[in-house]
Design an enzyme around this catalytic site. Structure first.
Site, PDB file in Angstrom:
ATOM      1  N   SER A  69      -4.753  -0.492   4.241  1.00 18.25           N
ATOM      2  CA  SER A  69      -5.421   0.693   3.688  1.00 18.25           C
ATOM      3  C   SER A  69      -6.492   1.265   4.604  1.00 18.25           C
ATOM      4  CB  SER A  69      -6.004   0.381   2.310  1.00 18.25           C
ATOM      5  OG  SER A  69      -6.856  -0.732   2.370  1.00 18.25           O
ATOM      6  N   HIS A  78     -11.976   0.786   3.649  1.00 14.08           N
ATOM      7  CA  HIS A  78     -11.628   2.196   3.483  1.00 14.08           C
ATOM      8  C   HIS A  78     -12.595   3.121   4.224  1.00 14.08           C
ATOM      9  CE1 HIS A  78      -9.135   1.244  -0.375  1.00 14.08           C
ATOM     10  NE2 HIS A  78      -8.732   0.572   0.685  1.00 14.08           N
TER      11      HIS A  78
END
Length: 196
Positions: A131, A178
């Site tokens: 991610s 992230h």
């Protein structure tokens, strides 16, 4: 990139899934851990772990530097969403940047996400997933759309949805990777598109 991620995850599944030694070696761990039976201990040296009959797994702090990149090849059980995002984001960026620059963007975004995880997570935490790299691609797409005079507001909307999911999506999401991947993707895209 999708094939590599899926192949590594299938390797983990084939060697024991959640109990795979491969998973312990490739997942990002800030510090070393020692597995004795079903228990895991941190802040233990390799000698202490061996004396107790355990399996020693080095963390990044003990020289497991490869984990900064290998953890991004280990997409968790929710990998379908990450690979789907890669399927949709990748071709657009690859067409604009070229294959080599696109791969560099992906890898450096993954590295930026992993570095953020290393700095911001608790020492005994094991992290995996692509991610950070996906957020890097979203950040890069935002810069590419802005620089090319495209409609960057749609990208910003998708980025906002993903940021909200990061913080409100529930347990098991490594929020640290992230913003690290996003920042890395934005900076790298600014560098790669400076002359285009």
């Amino acid at each position: 990139l999708i094939a590599v991620n899926v192949a590594v995850w299938l390797g983990v599944l084939a060697t024991g899934g959640d109990r795979s030694r491969l998973l312990e070696v490739l997942a990002l761990q800030p510090t070393a851990s020692c597995g004795i039976g079903s228990r895991v201990y941190i802040n233990v040296t390799a000698a202490q772990c061996a004396a107790a009959g355990g399996d020693f797994y080095p963390g990044v702090a003990e020289g497991g530097w490869w984990q900064l990149m290998s953890a991004a090849r280990l997409a968790p059980p929710g990998m379908e969403g990450q690979m789907l995002a890669l399927w949709f984001l990748g071709p657009q960026l690859e067409r604009f940047l070229g294959r080599e620059r696109y791969i560099a963007l992906y890898l450096l975004s993954a590295l930026a996400g992993s570095v953020a995880v290393y700095w911001l997570t608790e020492p005994g935490t094991s992290t995996l997933g692509a991610s950070g790299a996906i957020f890097g691609l979203l950040g890069a797409l935002l810069i590419v759309a802005w620089r090319a005079g495209g409609d960057w507001r749609n990208v910003l909307m998708w980025l906002g949805i993903n940021v909200a999911f990061t913080f409100f999506g529930g347990a098991g999401i490594s929020w640290q990777g992230h913003p690290g991947g996003l920042a890395g993707g934005i900076v790298i895209a600014l560098i790669l598109t400076a002359r285009r």
